[in-house]
Motif scaffolding. Structure first.
Motif, PDB file in Angstrom:
ATOM      1  N   PRO A 147       0.802  -1.224   0.000  1.00  0.00           N
ATOM      2  CA  PRO A 147       0.000   0.000   0.000  1.00  0.00           C
ATOM      3  C   PRO A 147       0.837   1.277   0.000  1.00  0.00           C
ATOM      4  O   PRO A 147       0.438   2.278  -0.607  1.00  0.00           O
ATOM      5  CB  PRO A 147      -0.821  -0.122   1.290  1.00  0.00           C
ATOM      6  N   LYS A 148       1.995   1.266   0.652  1.00  0.00           N
ATOM      7  CA  LYS A 148       2.833   2.470   0.722  1.00  0.00           C
ATOM      8  C   LYS A 148       3.321   2.889  -0.662  1.00  0.00           C
ATOM      9  O   LYS A 148       3.470   4.085  -0.948  1.00  0.00           O
ATOM     10  CB  LYS A 148       4.029   2.250   1.649  1.00  0.00           C
ATOM     11  N   VAL A 149       3.588   1.906  -1.522  1.00  0.00           N
ATOM     12  CA  VAL A 149       4.027   2.232  -2.881  1.00  0.00           C
ATOM     13  C   VAL A 149       2.912   2.958  -3.624  1.00  0.00           C
ATOM     14  O   VAL A 149       3.146   3.982  -4.282  1.00  0.00           O
ATOM     15  CB  VAL A 149       4.448   0.960  -3.646  1.00  0.00           C
ATOM     16  N   HIS A 150       1.703   2.467  -3.498  1.00  0.00           N
ATOM     17  CA  HIS A 150       0.577   3.075  -4.213  1.00  0.00           C
ATOM     18  C   HIS A 150       0.211   4.435  -3.628  1.00  0.00           C
ATOM     19  O   HIS A 150      -0.159   5.364  -4.359  1.00  0.00           O
ATOM     20  CB  HIS A 150      -0.614   2.115  -4.202  1.00  0.00           C
ATOM     21  N   GLU A 151       0.340   4.575  -2.327  1.00  0.00           N
ATOM     22  CA  GLU A 151       0.071   5.872  -1.697  1.00  0.00           C
ATOM     23  C   GLU A 151       1.077   6.920  -2.173  1.00  0.00           C
ATOM     24  O   GLU A 151       0.701   8.043  -2.532  1.00  0.00           O
ATOM     25  CB  GLU A 151       0.143   5.740  -0.164  1.00  0.00           C
ATOM     26  N   PHE A 152       2.332   6.531  -2.195  1.00  0.00           N
ATOM     27  CA  PHE A 152       3.365   7.459  -2.651  1.00  0.00           C
ATOM     28  C   PHE A 152       3.153   7.815  -4.118  1.00  0.00           C
ATOM     29  O   PHE A 152       3.268   8.985  -4.514  1.00  0.00           O
ATOM     30  CB  PHE A 152       4.748   6.864  -2.452  1.00  0.00           C
ATOM     31  N   GLN A 153       2.839   6.821  -4.916  1.00  0.00           N
ATOM     32  CA  GLN A 153       2.595   7.055  -6.342  1.00  0.00           C
ATOM     33  C   GLN A 153       1.510   8.110  -6.534  1.00  0.00           C
ATOM     34  O   GLN A 153       1.687   9.076  -7.295  1.00  0.00           O
ATOM     35  CB  GLN A 153       2.185   5.743  -7.009  1.00  0.00           C
ATOM     36  N   LYS A 154       0.404   7.963  -5.863  1.00  0.00           N
ATOM     37  CA  LYS A 154      -0.710   8.902  -6.006  1.00  0.00           C
ATOM     38  C   LYS A 154      -0.337  10.294  -5.497  1.00  0.00           C
ATOM     39  O   LYS A 154      -0.682  11.315  -6.114  1.00  0.00           O
ATOM     40  CB  LYS A 154      -1.945   8.378  -5.262  1.00  0.00           C
ATOM     41  N   ASN A 155       0.356  10.339  -4.380  1.00  0.00           N
ATOM     42  CA  ASN A 155       0.744  11.631  -3.817  1.00  0.00           C
ATOM     43  C   ASN A 155       1.734  12.363  -4.718  1.00  0.00           C
ATOM     44  O   ASN A 155       1.663  13.591  -4.866  1.00  0.00           O
ATOM     45  CB  ASN A 155       1.328  11.448  -2.416  1.00  0.00           C
ATOM     46  N   LEU A 156       2.635  11.609  -5.340  1.00  0.00           N
ATOM     47  CA  LEU A 156       3.595  12.236  -6.250  1.00  0.00           C
ATOM     48  C   LEU A 156       2.900  12.688  -7.537  1.00  0.00           C
ATOM     49  O   LEU A 156       3.247  13.747  -8.088  1.00  0.00           O
ATOM     50  CB  LEU A 156       4.744  11.278  -6.555  1.00  0.00           C
ATOM     51  N   GLU A 157       1.930  11.913  -8.016  1.00  0.00           N
ATOM     52  CA  GLU A 157       1.154  12.351  -9.184  1.00  0.00           C
ATOM     53  C   GLU A 157       0.477  13.691  -8.909  1.00  0.00           C
ATOM     54  O   GLU A 157       0.504  14.609  -9.743  1.00  0.00           O
ATOM     55  CB  GLU A 157       0.110  11.286  -9.545  1.00  0.00           C
ATOM     56  N   ASN A 158      -0.104  13.803  -7.734  1.00  0.00           N
ATOM     57  CA  ASN A 158      -0.783  15.057  -7.371  1.00  0.00           C
ATOM     58  C   ASN A 158       0.211  16.206  -7.245  1.00  0.00           C
ATOM     59  O   ASN A 158      -0.080  17.337  -7.680  1.00  0.00           O
ATOM     60  CB  ASN A 158      -1.553  14.878  -6.059  1.00  0.00           C
ATOM     61  N   TYR A 159       1.360  15.933  -6.670  1.00  0.00           N
ATOM     62  CA  TYR A 159       2.366  16.987  -6.494  1.00  0.00           C
ATOM     63  C   TYR A 159       2.867  17.496  -7.844  1.00  0.00           C
ATOM     64  O   TYR A 159       2.998  18.708  -8.057  1.00  0.00           O
ATOM     65  CB  TYR A 159       3.534  16.456  -5.665  1.00  0.00           C
ATOM     66  N   LEU A 160       3.164  16.576  -8.758  1.00  0.00           N
ATOM     67  CA  LEU A 160       3.735  16.949 -10.047  1.00  0.00           C
ATOM     68  C   LEU A 160       2.685  17.442 -11.036  1.00  0.00           C
ATOM     69  O   LEU A 160       3.028  18.119 -12.006  1.00  0.00           O
ATOM     70  CB  LEU A 160       4.471  15.760 -10.664  1.00  0.00           C
ATOM     71  N   GLY A 161       1.425  17.084 -10.804  1.00  0.00           N
ATOM     72  CA  GLY A 161       0.399  17.403 -11.781  1.00  0.00           C
ATOM     73  C   GLY A 161       0.522  16.555 -13.028  1.00  0.00           C
ATOM     74  O   GLY A 161       0.267  17.014 -14.150  1.00  0.00           O
ATOM     75  N   VAL A 162       0.944  15.302 -12.852  1.00  0.00           N
ATOM     76  CA  VAL A 162       1.108  14.378 -13.966  1.00  0.00           C
ATOM     77  C   VAL A 162       0.135  13.217 -13.792  1.00  0.00           C
ATOM     78  O   VAL A 162      -0.184  12.834 -12.655  1.00  0.00           O
ATOM     79  CB  VAL A 162       2.572  13.882 -14.038  1.00  0.00           C
ATOM     80  N   LYS A 163      -0.347  12.643 -14.886  1.00  0.00           N
ATOM     81  CA  LYS A 163      -1.367  11.596 -14.802  1.00  0.00           C
ATOM     82  C   LYS A 163      -0.831  10.288 -14.234  1.00  0.00           C
ATOM     83  O   LYS A 163      -1.530   9.597 -13.500  1.00  0.00           O
ATOM     84  CB  LYS A 163      -1.978  11.342 -16.193  1.00  0.00           C
ATOM     85  N   HIS A 164       0.397   9.954 -14.596  1.00  0.00           N
ATOM     86  CA  HIS A 164       0.904   8.630 -14.223  1.00  0.00           C
ATOM     87  C   HIS A 164       2.313   8.714 -13.649  1.00  0.00           C
ATOM     88  O   HIS A 164       3.222   9.256 -14.291  1.00  0.00           O
ATOM     89  CB  HIS A 164       0.942   7.701 -15.436  1.00  0.00           C
ATOM     90  N   VAL A 165       2.502   8.175 -12.468  1.00  0.00           N
ATOM     91  CA  VAL A 165       3.820   7.921 -11.889  1.00  0.00           C
ATOM     92  C   VAL A 165       3.970   6.411 -11.747  1.00  0.00           C
ATOM     93  O   VAL A 165       3.117   5.758 -11.145  1.00  0.00           O
ATOM     94  CB  VAL A 165       3.979   8.600 -10.514  1.00  0.00           C
ATOM     95  N   ILE A 166       5.021   5.869 -12.331  1.00  0.00           N
ATOM     96  CA  ILE A 166       5.293   4.435 -12.215  1.00  0.00           C
ATOM     97  C   ILE A 166       6.601   4.272 -11.456  1.00  0.00           C
ATOM     98  O   ILE A 166       7.686   4.518 -12.000  1.00  0.00           O
ATOM     99  CB  ILE A 166       5.391   3.744 -13.593  1.00  0.00           C
TER     100      ILE A 166
END
Length: 386
Positions: free
Chosen positions: A37-56
């Motif tokens: 879950p921590k990986v997915h939480e970080f992914q979503k939070n970084l997407e929001n920070y950057l304003g990008v649709k996808h962080v992998i």
């Protein structure tokens, strides 16, 4: 005065220990060490920070750049243009994929890839441009994107040193670096502005289809367990590193502001010195303006004139002041990447910079006493060795 370090991760950790430790403990308690879950939480939070649709997320920054190129479907022999003055990982992955690296010179002020040099290097075999946001300064992305569009090329941003920087477009709008090109890569190596406590990286894109392809590539080419649809690699960000990054992400803007303030103090000490050129923002800025967000100062790098740079390095080390030379050898002269195609006359800026640049300590924990000691030591050396 406390010991000066090039990067002081211990002091930084001490300030956020009460946030980082529980985040790591959550992973330990759940034992979800891979893709938890921590990986997915970080992914979503970084997407929001950057304003990008996808962080992998992936295992490291070098993998991120390689996987970005794999996702674009680049084929052996395709030419990829990038800067001669940068870390070897940028050209390393091009060679690993049997693509053809095309190295070009950089701008003498920003140290970023020279757009005019890109124009001269484009051939019918060119398929992509890799601008590097070197030392934390955004590259000239409007010009690069326009050039790529005109020639139907991909733009792959190497954002390993630039996370958190913003690029101001010609229309006045702003976009975070890493969210401008077709795809981008970054590194979470511990010394980065946003660093984990091991290796880590990520790929960014606004392209849904490309994101889908990359998600398969990072996980052995699987979208369904044991169904291998594409040739992939094993490159995953582990949950503990994601927990560290997610705890640190809310502090990133503060970290970058602190770095900019430190750079301003350095600049003030060195201003108007005839032998020192200090870093600044983009070419239409003077110094580091009050609203600066185009530079996050992963490194603070001076360009020296009429100074024995290597002797200065030795002198600083004798005073227990760490420093760095990024980078001492141009990529086109590295043994691994020698090529008869290159002409020394095409690399006049890079060939000069490798002899004249020096990077001073830069991190969030530097205090005024340390900065004064560093700057006075540099100035005293230069002024007594003219």
């Amino acid at each position: 005065m406390k010991k000066i370090q090039m990067v002081d991760l211990q002091s930084q950790y001490a300030k956020i220990k009460d946030i980082v430790d529980p985040s790591i403990q959550d992973v330990m308690d759940s034992a979800t060490f891979i893709n938890g879950p921590k990986v997915h939480e970080f992914q979503k939070n970084l997407e929001n920070y950057l304003g990008v649709k996808h962080v992998i997320p992936c295992a490291n920054g070098t993998d991120a750049l390689q996987i970005a190129m794999m996702g674009l479907g680049l084929q052996p022999g395709d030419e990829v243009i990038t800067a001669d003055f940068t870390f070897a990982a940028t050209v390393e992955v091009i060679a690993l994929l049997q693509l053809t690296p095309v190295l070009v010179d950089v701008d003498p002020v920003t140290f970023n890839i020279d757009v005019e040099a890109i124009k001269k290097a484009i051939t019918p075999k060119t398929k992509a441009i890799v601008p590097v946001h070197l030392f934390g300064l955004a590259a000239e992305m409007d010009e690069i994107m326009a050039l790529a569009k005109a020639h139907n090329l991909y733009v792959i941003e190497d954002n390993a040193q630039g996370i958190g920087a913003s690029y101001t477009h010609k229309d006045g709008s702003k976009t975070k670096t890493g969210a401008i090109g077709d795809v981008a890569s970054t590194s979470f190596f511990p010394s980065k502005n946003l660093g984990c406590y091991g290796d880590g990286g990520a790929i960014f894109t606004n392209d849904d289809d490309l994101a889908h392809a990359i998600r398969g590539i990072v996980n052995h080419g699987m979208y369904e367990r044991y169904h291998h649809d594409v040739v992939g690699v094993n490159s995953r960000l582990d949950s503990i590193q994601a927990a560290v990054l997610d705890a640190k992400l809310p502090h990133l803007d503060t970290y970058n502001d602190t770095r900019r303030n430190t750079a301003r103090k350095y600049n003030e000490a060195f201003k108007d010195h005839p032998n020192i050129t200090v870093p600044s923002g983009l070419t239409d800025c003077e110094g580091i303006c009050d609203t600066c967000d185009c530079h996050v100062f992963h490194q603070y790098t001076l360009n020296l004139k009429g100074v024995d740079r290597d002797a200065l390095v030795t002198h600083l080390q004798s005073k227990n002041i760490p420093c760095g030379v990024y980078y001492p050898i141009p990529l086109h002269r590295q043994k691994a990447y020698l090529d008869d195609r290159y002409n020394e006359a095409d690399f006049t800026v890079t060939n000069a910079l490798v002899k004249s640049v020096i990077s001073l300590p830069m991190h969030t924990e530097l205090d005024d006493e340390q900065i004064e000691f560093i700057t006075s030591t540099v100035l005293n050396f230069i002024d007594t060795n003219k």
